[in-house]
Design an enzyme around this catalytic site. Structure first.
Site, PDB file in Angstrom:
ATOM      1  N   LYS A   1       0.841  -1.210   0.000  1.00  0.00           N
ATOM      2  CA  LYS A   1       0.000   0.000   0.000  1.00  0.00           C
ATOM      3  C   LYS A   1       0.875   1.258   0.000  1.00  0.00           C
ATOM      4  CE  LYS A   1      -1.719   1.740   3.995  1.00  0.00           C
ATOM      5  NZ  LYS A   1      -1.499   3.167   4.223  1.00  0.00           N
ATOM      6  N   ASN A   2       1.861   1.279   0.893  1.00  0.00           N
ATOM      7  CA  ASN A   2       2.629   2.508   1.058  1.00  0.00           C
ATOM      8  C   ASN A   2       3.665   2.740  -0.039  1.00  0.00           C
ATOM      9  OD1 ASN A   2       1.061   2.991   3.229  1.00  0.00           O
ATOM     10  ND2 ASN A   2       2.601   2.493   4.769  1.00  0.00           N
TER      11      ASN A   2
ATOM     12  N   ARG B   1      -4.955  10.690   4.267  1.00  0.00           N
ATOM     13  CA  ARG B   1      -3.798  11.548   4.457  1.00  0.00           C
ATOM     14  C   ARG B   1      -2.809  11.444   3.306  1.00  0.00           C
ATOM     15  NH1 ARG B   1      -0.475  14.277   7.435  1.00  0.00           N
ATOM     16  NH2 ARG B   1       1.710  13.834   7.049  1.00  0.00           N
TER      17      ARG B   1
ATOM     18  N   CYS C   1      -5.102  12.183  12.254  1.00  0.00           N
ATOM     19  CA  CYS C   1      -5.994  11.030  12.434  1.00  0.00           C
ATOM     20  C   CYS C   1      -5.810  10.614  13.896  1.00  0.00           C
ATOM     21  CB  CYS C   1      -5.621   9.917  11.474  1.00  0.00           C
ATOM     22  SG  CYS C   1      -3.975   9.265  11.775  1.00  0.00           S
TER      23      CYS C   1
ATOM     24  N   ARG D   1      -0.169  14.758  12.770  1.00  0.00           N
ATOM     25  CA  ARG D   1       0.340  14.552  11.404  1.00  0.00           C
ATOM     26  C   ARG D   1       0.390  15.850  10.593  1.00  0.00           C
ATOM     27  NH1 ARG D   1      -1.695   8.838   9.377  1.00  0.00           N
ATOM     28  NH2 ARG D   1       0.311   8.922   8.319  1.00  0.00           N
ATOM     29  N   PRO D   2       1.127  16.815  11.044  1.00  0.00           N
ATOM     30  CA  PRO D   2       1.264  18.079  10.306  1.00  0.00           C
ATOM     31  C   PRO D   2       2.065  17.880   9.018  1.00  0.00           C
ATOM     32  CG  PRO D   2       2.794  18.016  12.125  1.00  0.00           C
ATOM     33  CD  PRO D   2       1.935  16.784  12.262  1.00  0.00           C
ATOM     34  N   ILE D   3       2.094  18.905   8.169  1.00  0.00           N
ATOM     35  CA  ILE D   3       2.906  18.802   6.942  1.00  0.00           C
ATOM     36  C   ILE D   3       3.913  19.945   6.871  1.00  0.00           C
ATOM     37  CG2 ILE D   3       1.191  17.499   5.614  1.00  0.00           C
ATOM     38  CD1 ILE D   3       0.453  20.167   4.211  1.00  0.00           C
ATOM     39  N   ASP D   4       4.319  20.461   8.031  1.00  0.00           N
ATOM     40  CA  ASP D   4       5.269  21.575   8.071  1.00  0.00           C
ATOM     41  C   ASP D   4       6.586  21.244   7.370  1.00  0.00           C
ATOM     42  OD1 ASP D   4       5.339  19.778  10.352  1.00  0.00           O
ATOM     43  OD2 ASP D   4       7.005  20.979  11.071  1.00  0.00           O
TER      44      ASP D   4
ATOM     45  N   ASP E   1       4.405   0.912  12.325  1.00  0.00           N
ATOM     46  CA  ASP E   1       3.173   0.287  11.812  1.00  0.00           C
ATOM     47  C   ASP E   1       2.988  -1.138  12.325  1.00  0.00           C
ATOM     48  OD1 ASP E   1       3.248   1.859   8.504  1.00  0.00           O
ATOM     49  OD2 ASP E   1       2.730   2.601  10.496  1.00  0.00           O
TER      50      ASP E   1
ATOM     51  N   ILE F   1       7.487   7.455  17.157  1.00  0.00           N
ATOM     52  CA  ILE F   1       7.173   8.109  15.880  1.00  0.00           C
ATOM     53  C   ILE F   1       5.859   8.894  15.943  1.00  0.00           C
ATOM     54  CG2 ILE F   1       6.760   7.753  13.403  1.00  0.00           C
ATOM     55  CD1 ILE F   1       9.625   7.070  14.256  1.00  0.00           C
TER      56      ILE F   1
ATOM     57  N   ARG G   1      -8.659  -0.624   4.463  1.00  0.00           N
ATOM     58  CA  ARG G   1      -7.878   0.442   3.816  1.00  0.00           C
ATOM     59  C   ARG G   1      -6.529  -0.111   3.346  1.00  0.00           C
ATOM     60  NH1 ARG G   1      -7.472   6.011   6.894  1.00  0.00           N
ATOM     61  NH2 ARG G   1      -6.103   6.241   5.096  1.00  0.00           N
TER      62      ARG G   1
HETATM   63  C1  EPZ Z   1       4.036   7.137   6.281  1.00  0.00           C
HETATM   64  O1  EPZ Z   1       3.241   8.170   6.848  1.00  0.00           O
HETATM   65  C2  EPZ Z   1       3.142   5.906   6.208  1.00  0.00           C
HETATM   66  N1  EPZ Z   1       1.996   6.188   5.352  1.00  0.00           N
HETATM   67  C3  EPZ Z   1       2.651   5.543   7.608  1.00  0.00           C
HETATM   68  O2  EPZ Z   1       1.897   4.336   7.501  1.00  0.00           O
HETATM   69  C4  EPZ Z   1       3.877   5.266   8.494  1.00  0.00           C
HETATM   70  O3  EPZ Z   1       3.435   4.994   9.819  1.00  0.00           O
HETATM   71  C5  EPZ Z   1       4.787   6.501   8.497  1.00  0.00           C
HETATM   72  O4  EPZ Z   1       5.160   6.833   7.136  1.00  0.00           O
HETATM   73  C6  EPZ Z   1       6.054   6.270   9.299  1.00  0.00           C
HETATM   74  O5  EPZ Z   1       6.752   5.184   8.774  1.00  0.00           O
HETATM   75  C7  EPZ Z   1       2.134   6.082   3.998  1.00  0.00           C
HETATM   76  O6  EPZ Z   1       3.208   5.805   3.498  1.00  0.00           O
HETATM   77  C8  EPZ Z   1       0.914   6.318   3.187  1.00  0.00           C
HETATM   78  P1  EPZ Z   1       6.018  10.634   8.369  1.00  0.00           P
HETATM   79  P2  EPZ Z   1       3.778   9.704   6.844  1.00  0.00           P
HETATM   80  O7  EPZ Z   1       5.869  11.873   7.573  1.00  0.00           O
HETATM   81  O8  EPZ Z   1       4.480   9.987   5.596  1.00  0.00           O
HETATM   82  C9  EPZ Z   1       5.794  13.835  11.881  1.00  0.00           C
HETATM   83  C10 EPZ Z   1       0.007   2.970   7.666  1.00  0.00           C
HETATM   84  O9  EPZ Z   1      -0.499   2.420   8.648  1.00  0.00           O
HETATM   85  N2  EPZ Z   1       5.784  14.839  10.801  1.00  0.00           N
HETATM   86  O10 EPZ Z   1       7.295   9.850   8.301  1.00  0.00           O
HETATM   87  O11 EPZ Z   1       2.648  10.570   7.242  1.00  0.00           O
HETATM   88  C11 EPZ Z   1       4.493  13.065  11.928  1.00  0.00           C
HETATM   89  O12 EPZ Z   1       3.527  13.785  12.656  1.00  0.00           O
HETATM   90  C12 EPZ Z   1       0.489   4.396   7.788  1.00  0.00           C
HETATM   91  O13 EPZ Z   1       0.191   2.427   6.552  1.00  0.00           O
HETATM   92  C13 EPZ Z   1       5.822  16.196  11.131  1.00  0.00           C
HETATM   93  O14 EPZ Z   1       5.870  16.563  12.293  1.00  0.00           O
HETATM   94  O15 EPZ Z   1       4.834   9.620   8.057  1.00  0.00           O
HETATM   95  C14 EPZ Z   1       4.887  11.769  12.597  1.00  0.00           C
HETATM   96  O16 EPZ Z   1       4.889  11.971  14.002  1.00  0.00           O
HETATM   97  C15 EPZ Z   1       0.194   5.002   9.164  1.00  0.00           C
HETATM   98  N3  EPZ Z   1       5.784  17.108  10.129  1.00  0.00           N
HETATM   99  C16 EPZ Z   1       6.308  11.532  12.101  1.00  0.00           C
HETATM  100  O17 EPZ Z   1       6.772  12.810  11.618  1.00  0.00           O
HETATM  101  C17 EPZ Z   1       5.718  16.741   8.807  1.00  0.00           C
HETATM  102  O18 EPZ Z   1       5.708  17.630   7.921  1.00  0.00           O
HETATM  103  C18 EPZ Z   1       6.395  10.507  10.975  1.00  0.00           C
HETATM  104  O19 EPZ Z   1       5.672  11.003   9.892  1.00  0.00           O
HETATM  105  C19 EPZ Z   1       5.671  15.373   8.493  1.00  0.00           C
HETATM  106  C20 EPZ Z   1       5.708  14.431   9.505  1.00  0.00           C
END
Ligand code: EPZ
Length: 416
Positions: free
Chosen positions: A22-23, A92, A116, A121-124, A305, A327, A397
């Site tokens: 999926k990812n 997301r 969620c 899960r911000p996008i900063d 995960d 995480i 999902r």
């Molecule tokens: C990906 O999410 C995966 N989703 C998640 O899998 C997985 O848990 C995660 O990576 C970590 O491995 C997909 O690939 C679709 P991150 P993503 O950006 O990209 C913080 C599942 O169950 N952060 O590495 O959203 C964030 O809040 C899903 O399949 C910021 O603060 O993960 C989190 O605490 C759940 N600012 C941490 O970093 C940002 O701009 C990891 O987030 C971006 C992230």
């Protein structure tokens, strides 16, 4: 009913093939927007998140069709740069369309993807990196518009190796002007898959020894074919199922190299693991041992995960286990339901102290998110009596055939 029933207590035996990831496939589908032509993506899992991404691509003007697990996307006509709020906030990972739309049209208006239950899960990190590539972000209420006359390569370093932010920078930089250097990029296998697809389409991406990515922008990408790798998290979930229920299972096509941290834990718990080119075998004939300490980390550390599915197994292991979730800020959502099944778990901040019990009791529980829902299924396999996991849609999902796969391995499980 939107549920799964399980009568626990059966050993799991036999073999099952692991679905496509999926990812990995979600960012690859987003990347198909960059190609004015047709892309063919094989081994694509038939799961809700993929169907949702398909709808988003179609809303933007793409043609998408299926044949078995092969998806064909024609993105010749992408005629809209606005994505409707509901579509984006529902999933997301639609945030990955940000980088692809900037690369294709130079502008996109979309809703903030939102958090969620597992975290804000911000996008900063995404936005800060894109601004350095010449992107202007106009924030409105729930929406924002990102635009760039011309995307420029930049020398970037992520403050945290965010998977999504890494994917967005890659998608924005493959056809940008000049060179992008991305330091502290995420190293998850899904990044390698995205780069593999983009290189098939003519992108110039280099993995440096220090883990950074160097991307030379090219004029245009071309049509590509790609086969999605197996889903390491689905494979890890099924390993947790065997650890919890006991038995002897072979996971065909499971990516052992991407699961080293999980396999090490499975062996520490007393599972007997065998690995070959075809996949992963696991035999669990004794009661599990606890894991004194485990911390979730970015790849190649223990994946967040798999934290909930493993917790379900540790709930019936012998001794006290300690899991530290580093995480996400709220990823112990299933503890309440496990406690109602008889588990002895205490949460202190981001640590879960798990005292293994002899047996869990089947009961009615509710999935609140994807991996927690799968973990409740794992707990049901180990429990005495009947469990009902409500809100099956969360599990669908990401898991293409969790009931069918586990039933074929001998579980007494079905759709409720
Ligand atoms: C990906 O999410 C995966 N989703 C998640 O899998 C997985 O848990 C995660 O990576 C970590 O491995 C997909 O690939 C679709 P991150 P993503 O950006 O990209 C913080 C599942 O169950 N952060 O590495 O959203 C964030 O809040 C899903 O399949 C910021 O603060 O993960 C989190 O605490 C759940 N600012 C941490 O970093 C940002 O701009 C990891 O987030 C971006 C992230």
């Amino acid at each position: 009913m939107d549920s799964i029933y399980i009568y626990g207590g059966n050993y799991l035996r036999g073999e099952t093939r692991i679905q496509g990831s999926k990812n990995a496939v979600l960012p690859i589908l987003a990347a198909s927007l960059l190609i004015r032509g047709t892309c063919v993506i094989k081994n694509c899992p038939r799961i809700a998140d993929v169907y949702h991404m398909q709808n988003l691509l179609q809303e933007l003007g793409c043609l998408v069709s299926w044949a078995g697990n092969t998806v064909t996307v024609n993105a010749f006509h992408v005629n809209d740069n606005r994505m409707n709020g509901e579509s984006v906030t529902r999933m997301r990972s639609s945030v990955m369309l940000l980088g692809a739309m900037l690369g294709r049209l130079g502008e996109v208006t979309m809703a903030y993807p939102g958090g969620c239950v597992i975290g804000r899960r911000p996008i900063d990190i995404h936005l800060k990196a894109l601004r350095k590539m010449g992107v202007e972000i106009e924030e409105q209420e729930q929406m924002f518009t990102a635009k760039a006359k011309e995307l420029e390569g930049a020398d970037l370093e992520l403050p945290f190796p965010s998977v999504g932010a890494t994917e967005n920078v890659i998608l924005a930089s493959v056809t940008a002007k000049g060179t992008t250097v991305l330091r502290n990029a995420a190293k998850e296998p899904e990044i390698e898959a995205l780069c593999g697809f983009l290189k098939e389409a003519g992108a110039d991406i280099e993995n440096k020894a220090d883990g950074s990515l160097v991307i030379q922008g090219v004029e245009e990408l071309h049509e590509a074919k790609y086969t999605v790798p197996a889903d390491r998290i689905v494979a890890g979930t099924y390993l947790a199922a065997v650890l919890a229920a006991g038995g002897s299972v072979f996971l065909e096509n499971a990516p052992a190299k991407q699961l080293e941290a999980m396999l090490a834990v499975a062996e520490e718990m007393g599972g007997c693991v065998t690995v070959n080119e075809e996949g992963i075998g696991i035999d669990v004939i004794h009661r599990l041992r606890a894991v004194p300490y485990l911390k979730t980390e970015v790849y190649p550390g223990f994946p967040t995960d798999l934290q909930s599915p493993l917790m379900a197994g540790l709930a019936v292991a012998q001794g006290q286990s300690l899991i530290e979730e580093s995480i996400f800020e709220n990823r112990f959502r299933i503890v309440g339901d496990l406690q109602r099944m008889g588990a002895d778990i205490e949460i202190v901040k981001n640590k879960a102290y798990i005292n293994g019990v002899d047996v869990l009791k089947g009961t009615e529980v509710e999935a609140e998110e994807l991996r927690g829902g799968a973990a409740l299924v794992v707990a049901g396999l180990a429990a005495e009596g009947k469990s009902i996991v409500k809100n099956r849609h969360f599990i669908e999902r990401g898991y293409e055939n969790i009931c069918k796969d586990l039933r074929n391995l001998g579980a007494d499980i079905g759709l409720g």
